[in-house]
Design a protein around this motif. Structure first.
Motif, PDB file in Angstrom:
ATOM      1  N   ASN A  95      82.968  83.864 -11.689  1.00  0.00           N
ATOM      2  CA  ASN A  95      82.256  84.752 -10.764  1.00  0.00           C
ATOM      3  C   ASN A  95      82.118  86.176 -11.280  1.00  0.00           C
ATOM      4  OD1 ASN A  95      81.933  82.704  -8.889  1.00  0.00           O
ATOM      5  ND2 ASN A  95      83.856  83.173  -7.837  1.00  0.00           N
ATOM      6  N   CYS A  96      82.779  86.485 -12.391  1.00  0.00           N
ATOM      7  CA  CYS A  96      82.710  87.824 -12.971  1.00  0.00           C
ATOM      8  C   CYS A  96      81.800  87.786 -14.199  1.00  0.00           C
ATOM      9  CB  CYS A  96      84.106  88.322 -13.348  1.00  0.00           C
ATOM     10  SG  CYS A  96      84.130  90.008 -13.979  1.00  0.00           S
ATOM     11  N   TYR A  97      80.795  88.652 -14.190  1.00  0.00           N
ATOM     12  CA  TYR A  97      79.817  88.668 -15.273  1.00  0.00           C
ATOM     13  C   TYR A  97      79.972  89.948 -16.093  1.00  0.00           C
ATOM     14  CZ  TYR A  97      77.486  84.645 -13.240  1.00  0.00           C
ATOM     15  OH  TYR A  97      77.205  83.390 -12.773  1.00  0.00           O
ATOM     16  N   GLY A  98      79.983  89.781 -17.401  1.00  0.00           N
ATOM     17  CA  GLY A  98      80.122  90.920 -18.297  1.00  0.00           C
ATOM     18  C   GLY A  98      78.886  91.139 -19.128  1.00  0.00           C
ATOM     19  N   GLY A  99      78.399  92.381 -19.125  1.00  0.00           N
ATOM     20  CA  GLY A  99      77.294  92.781 -19.988  1.00  0.00           C
ATOM     21  C   GLY A  99      77.709  93.999 -20.791  1.00  0.00           C
ATOM     22  N   TYR A 100      76.793  94.534 -21.576  1.00  0.00           N
ATOM     23  CA  TYR A 100      77.131  95.666 -22.425  1.00  0.00           C
ATOM     24  C   TYR A 100      75.895  96.530 -22.623  1.00  0.00           C
ATOM     25  CZ  TYR A 100      74.836  92.639 -25.802  1.00  0.00           C
ATOM     26  OH  TYR A 100      73.923  91.827 -26.426  1.00  0.00           O
ATOM     27  N   LYS A 101      76.111  97.765 -23.042  1.00  0.00           N
ATOM     28  CA  LYS A 101      74.993  98.615 -23.416  1.00  0.00           C
ATOM     29  C   LYS A 101      75.263  99.231 -24.788  1.00  0.00           C
ATOM     30  CE  LYS A 101      76.358 102.862 -20.889  1.00  0.00           C
ATOM     31  NZ  LYS A 101      75.889 103.844 -19.885  1.00  0.00           N
ATOM     32  N   ILE A 102      74.194  99.446 -25.522  1.00  0.00           N
ATOM     33  CA  ILE A 102      74.294  99.903 -26.903  1.00  0.00           C
ATOM     34  C   ILE A 102      74.309 101.421 -26.987  1.00  0.00           C
ATOM     35  CG2 ILE A 102      73.241  99.771 -29.192  1.00  0.00           C
ATOM     36  CD1 ILE A 102      74.322  97.123 -28.201  1.00  0.00           C
ATOM     37  N   THR A 103      73.575 102.084 -26.079  1.00  0.00           N
ATOM     38  CA  THR A 103      73.481 103.542 -26.095  1.00  0.00           C
ATOM     39  C   THR A 103      73.843 104.101 -24.730  1.00  0.00           C
ATOM     40  OG1 THR A 103      71.128 103.483 -25.489  1.00  0.00           O
ATOM     41  CG2 THR A 103      71.672 103.486 -27.838  1.00  0.00           C
ATOM     42  N   GLU A 104      74.107 105.399 -24.685  1.00  0.00           N
ATOM     43  CA  GLU A 104      74.522 106.040 -23.440  1.00  0.00           C
ATOM     44  C   GLU A 104      73.494 105.864 -22.334  1.00  0.00           C
ATOM     45  OE1 GLU A 104      77.157 107.353 -22.340  1.00  0.00           O
ATOM     46  OE2 GLU A 104      78.416 107.685 -24.089  1.00  0.00           O
ATOM     47  N   ASP A 105      72.224 106.040 -22.671  1.00  0.00           N
ATOM     48  CA  ASP A 105      71.167 105.953 -21.648  1.00  0.00           C
ATOM     49  C   ASP A 105      70.508 104.576 -21.611  1.00  0.00           C
ATOM     50  OD1 ASP A 105      69.992 106.159 -24.100  1.00  0.00           O
ATOM     51  OD2 ASP A 105      68.543 107.696 -23.545  1.00  0.00           O
ATOM     52  N   GLY A 106      71.090 103.624 -22.324  1.00  0.00           N
ATOM     53  CA  GLY A 106      70.512 102.287 -22.347  1.00  0.00           C
ATOM     54  C   GLY A 106      70.908 101.454 -21.143  1.00  0.00           C
ATOM     55  N   ALA A 107      70.194 100.354 -20.953  1.00  0.00           N
ATOM     56  CA  ALA A 107      70.494  99.436 -19.856  1.00  0.00           C
ATOM     57  C   ALA A 107      71.601  98.472 -20.264  1.00  0.00           C
ATOM     58  CB  ALA A 107      69.234  98.653 -19.481  1.00  0.00           C
ATOM     59  N   TYR A 108      72.306  97.915 -19.259  1.00  0.00           N
ATOM     60  CA  TYR A 108      73.296  96.881 -19.531  1.00  0.00           C
ATOM     61  C   TYR A 108      72.571  95.563 -19.795  1.00  0.00           C
ATOM     62  CZ  TYR A 108      77.020 100.017 -18.089  1.00  0.00           C
ATOM     63  OH  TYR A 108      77.896 101.067 -18.017  1.00  0.00           O
ATOM     64  N   LEU A 109      72.969  94.898 -20.849  1.00  0.00           N
ATOM     65  CA  LEU A 109      72.264  93.721 -21.335  1.00  0.00           C
ATOM     66  C   LEU A 109      73.103  92.459 -21.196  1.00  0.00           C
ATOM     67  CD1 LEU A 109      71.020  95.304 -24.693  1.00  0.00           C
ATOM     68  CD2 LEU A 109      69.765  95.197 -22.536  1.00  0.00           C
ATOM     69  N   ASN A 110      72.426  91.341 -21.045  1.00  0.00           N
ATOM     70  CA  ASN A 110      72.999  90.003 -21.261  1.00  0.00           C
ATOM     71  C   ASN A 110      74.282  89.756 -20.471  1.00  0.00           C
ATOM     72  OD1 ASN A 110      70.925  89.701 -23.087  1.00  0.00           O
ATOM     73  ND2 ASN A 110      72.194  90.145 -24.867  1.00  0.00           N
ATOM     74  N   GLU A 111      74.218  89.881 -19.151  1.00  0.00           N
ATOM     75  CA  GLU A 111      75.395  89.570 -18.344  1.00  0.00           C
ATOM     76  C   GLU A 111      75.694  88.077 -18.406  1.00  0.00           C
ATOM     77  OE1 GLU A 111      75.213  91.010 -14.356  1.00  0.00           O
ATOM     78  OE2 GLU A 111      75.850  93.021 -14.940  1.00  0.00           O
ATOM     79  N   VAL A 112      76.921  87.757 -18.808  1.00  0.00           N
ATOM     80  CA  VAL A 112      77.355  86.372 -18.971  1.00  0.00           C
ATOM     81  C   VAL A 112      78.711  86.217 -18.296  1.00  0.00           C
ATOM     82  CG1 VAL A 112      77.992  84.588 -20.637  1.00  0.00           C
ATOM     83  CG2 VAL A 112      76.106  86.150 -21.151  1.00  0.00           C
ATOM     84  N   SER A 113      78.929  85.116 -17.585  1.00  0.00           N
ATOM     85  CA  SER A 113      80.201  84.904 -16.902  1.00  0.00           C
ATOM     86  C   SER A 113      81.342  84.848 -17.921  1.00  0.00           C
ATOM     87  CB  SER A 113      80.168  83.630 -16.067  1.00  0.00           C
ATOM     88  OG  SER A 113      79.916  82.497 -16.872  1.00  0.00           O
ATOM     89  N   LEU A 114      82.509  85.356 -17.518  1.00  0.00           N
ATOM     90  CA  LEU A 114      83.598  85.562 -18.466  1.00  0.00           C
ATOM     91  C   LEU A 114      84.221  84.262 -18.972  1.00  0.00           C
ATOM     92  CD1 LEU A 114      85.496  88.723 -17.191  1.00  0.00           C
ATOM     93  CD2 LEU A 114      83.439  88.514 -18.585  1.00  0.00           C
ATOM     94  N   ASP A 115      84.017  83.143 -18.278  1.00  0.00           N
ATOM     95  CA  ASP A 115      84.532  81.885 -18.809  1.00  0.00           C
ATOM     96  C   ASP A 115      83.837  81.512 -20.117  1.00  0.00           C
ATOM     97  OD1 ASP A 115      82.263  81.520 -17.005  1.00  0.00           O
ATOM     98  OD2 ASP A 115      82.461  79.384 -17.408  1.00  0.00           O
TER      99      ASP A 115
END
Length: 590
Positions: free
Chosen positions: A340-360
């Protein structure tokens, strides 16, 4: 007019064909789905009535665009005197895809830009390599090109070309998977591939194996059919093992995926409860390692962690547990929390969070099931080949570990008094000639946990409790630390070393680094700190704790974690290119 063509031959995954109602219906579905996604309509073409043979039926589709200008014409229109001069550049683009299908197999060839995209999702990505593995002699077959993916070690991937007389006997395939191989196949193997010689002087052909098989000879339709039939026979034979492990195909994975995932979650939960780290990365690992921040999301409730890839599994999960985003009270609630917990990431400070994927799906590691050994890394499942343990252990048994043990021995580690690595490292503030650098990063990389100063050298220690499952992370950390430190030392303005000094000083009272020597406290100013790296020999030391009394070599061979062994092996190899020495020490564990 030539009725011959040279094209790559593809094969669809067996499991896809087996699980569908019929091969002809699956082919039609693929064409329709491609049209819905792309808007490109491949049109069926009626074929001669006598082409079905040996259980294989052909089905042809073609596609052509309307006449249009290439995209680069707009660029040219700004600089030409008369745009009408560019009108004749309009052209049609065409493509064909020819399927050959039986009741339980589907092959295809395609030419032109568009056809391959129809096959992309369902092709067998190791088909060409599997064919080539039945033809290659490791000590004789000439290899001209190799493309590989590094599953372990510093190199994520590489493409290499060879001039002449290179064969696989020069290769070791520890920690990597071949994706493509170009080989010269001798005349005695032509018949095995259904190759028909057109000239008597042809003694070799080039065969390129990847997701497809491609040969440097043209063919007509009848020869294409003959090649398919010969390849069917060839694939029944045992082949050369290019890799000591291999990625599971959909057909292998389909029946056991749930079992493997269940074992993996059990391993992750037990590791977390015992405070042990595991391999834990976003499946898009290459981009994730470039990110500046990760965000963990449970129904719109966010937790943001800067440079999450650098702090590891136990720290991330502990923060999520503390924020009530994951319930670790039981294995079942732990799994539910990961899903139920999804993790994404961003490459730059003003960038969007990308590719949210469940932690399993972030969890990596190795498990055993039904007598076989598997591991999951970057969301792909792999299986070790049966002879892998012997192959790997033979390498370690022949390595002289006594030659890479440091002369100085670190203090014994009493886990009852100091259970965590940080506490053990912190005790060295009171030990002669040590500077404690634990948790302090340079450009988001931990250079070391401890620095020991000798007359001519400084020793940079990476301290680890046990030979654990997360050694892949630590081994990469050591190599990356060596890389960035090499750059820092070569700087004329010492900007990176100054930055590192400022960071390390926060471990000390009043931000002033000191170390003990002969009952005296020796201050280390910024220039002194820089001189340590600029004027002394630098030695990296991997130090792990253990209560074992056998030799280091025997302990490494006996460890159950193959990932740990591979990671250590590649760490030793990668460090050779850094110009820094690399030693291994075992800390006595009480």
């Amino acid at each position: 007019m030539s009725r011959r063509v040279n094209a790559k031959l593809y094969k669809l995954q067996d499991i896809v064909v087996e699980n569908y109602a019929g091969s002809e219906e699956l082919v039609a579905k693929m064409i329709d789905e491609y049209r819905e996604k792309s808007g490109n309509q491949f049109v069926s073409v009626t074929l001669n009535a006598n082409l079905t043979s040996n259980g294989y039926t052909p089905k042809l589709y073609v596609y052509r665009t309307q006449e249009k200008n290439p995209k680069w014409v707009d660029f040219l229109s700004e600089i030409v005197a008369n745009e009408n001069d560019l009108g004749e550049l309009e052209a049609k683009y065409s493509s064909f895809i020819l399927f050959l299908y039986s009741e339980n197999r589907i092959y295809a060839i395609t030419k032109g830009y568009f056809g391959r995209y129809i096959l992309e999702e369902l092709m067998d990505r190791f088909f060409g390599l599997e064919v080539l593995s039945r033809l290659v002699n490791k000590s004789e077959t000439e290899i001209r090109q190799i493309e590989e993916r590094g599953v372990f070690g510093e190199v994520l991937g590489a493409e290499r070309y060879f001039r002449e007389n290179y064969n696989l006997s020069y290769e070791d395939d520890f920690g990597k998977i071949y994706k493509k191989m170009l080989a010269s196949i001798k005349e005695e193997n032509f018949e095995k591939l259904g190759i028909v010689k057109k000239r008597d002087d042809i003694r070799k052909v080039s065969v390129n194996g990847s997701s497809s098989i491609e040969m440097s000879t043209n063919f007509d339709y009848n020869e294409l059919l003959q090649r398919v039939l010969k390849i069917e026979e060839l694939l029944e034979l045992e082949g050369v093992q290019f890799n000591q492990f291999y990625r599971l195909s959909m057909s292998e994975l389909g029946a056991i995926r749930d079992n493997l995932n269940e074992e993996l979650i059990k391993m992750a939960y037990n590791s977390y409860m015992e405070g042990e780290s595991i391999d834990f990365y976003h499946p898009d690992v290459f981009e994730y390692m470039r990110s500046i921040e990760a965000r963990f999301n449970v129904d719109g409730d966010y937790l943001e962690i800067s440079y999450a890839y650098s702090i590891g599994f136990t720290s991330i999960i502990s923060q999520l547990v503390a924020e009530d985003k994951i319930d670790s009270s039981t294995e079942a609630t732990f799994l539910e929390g990961l899903q139920n917990c999804y993790g994404g990431y961003k490459i730059t400070e003003d960038g969007a969070y990308l590719n949210e994927v469940s932690l399993d799906k972030w969890i990596g590691g190795e498990v055993e099931f039904d007598g076989n050994k598997f591991f999951k890394i970057d969301n792909d499942w792999y299986r070790y080949r049966d002879g892998f343990d012997d192959h790997l252990n033979t390498y370690f048994s022949e390595f002289d570990f006594d030659a890479i043990v440091p002369d100085y021995k670190l203090e014994a580690w009493d886990l009852n008094l100091v259970p965590k690595e940080g506490g053990y490292n912190d005790e060295y503030k009171n030990v002669d000639n040590f500077i404690v650098t634990d948790t302090k990063l340079l450009n988001q990389i931990e250079i070391c946990d401890l620095i020991r100063i000798s007359e001519d050298s400084i020793y940079l220690y990476h301290v680890k409790k046990d030979l654990g499952r997360d050694l892949r992370v630590l081994s990469n950390q050591i190599v990356n630390a060596a890389r960035i430190l090499k750059s820092a030392i070569n700087e004329s303005d010492n900007a990176l070393l100054k930055k590192y000094y400022s960071t390390v000083s926060k471990n000390y009272e009043d931000n002033e680094i000191t170390y003990n020597r002969d009952d005296k406290s020796i201050p280390v100013g910024e220039s002194d700190f820089i001189d340590l790296f600029k004027t002394k020999t630098i030695v990296f030391v991997f130090s792990y704790s253990s209560a074992s009394d056998v030799a280091i070599k025997e302990e490494i061979i006996a460890t159950n974690s193959r990932i740990a062994k591979l990671s250590l092996l590649y760490c030793m190899r990668d460090m050779r290119s850094t110009n820094f020495s690399f030693l291994i020490e075992r800390i006595s564990q009480l």
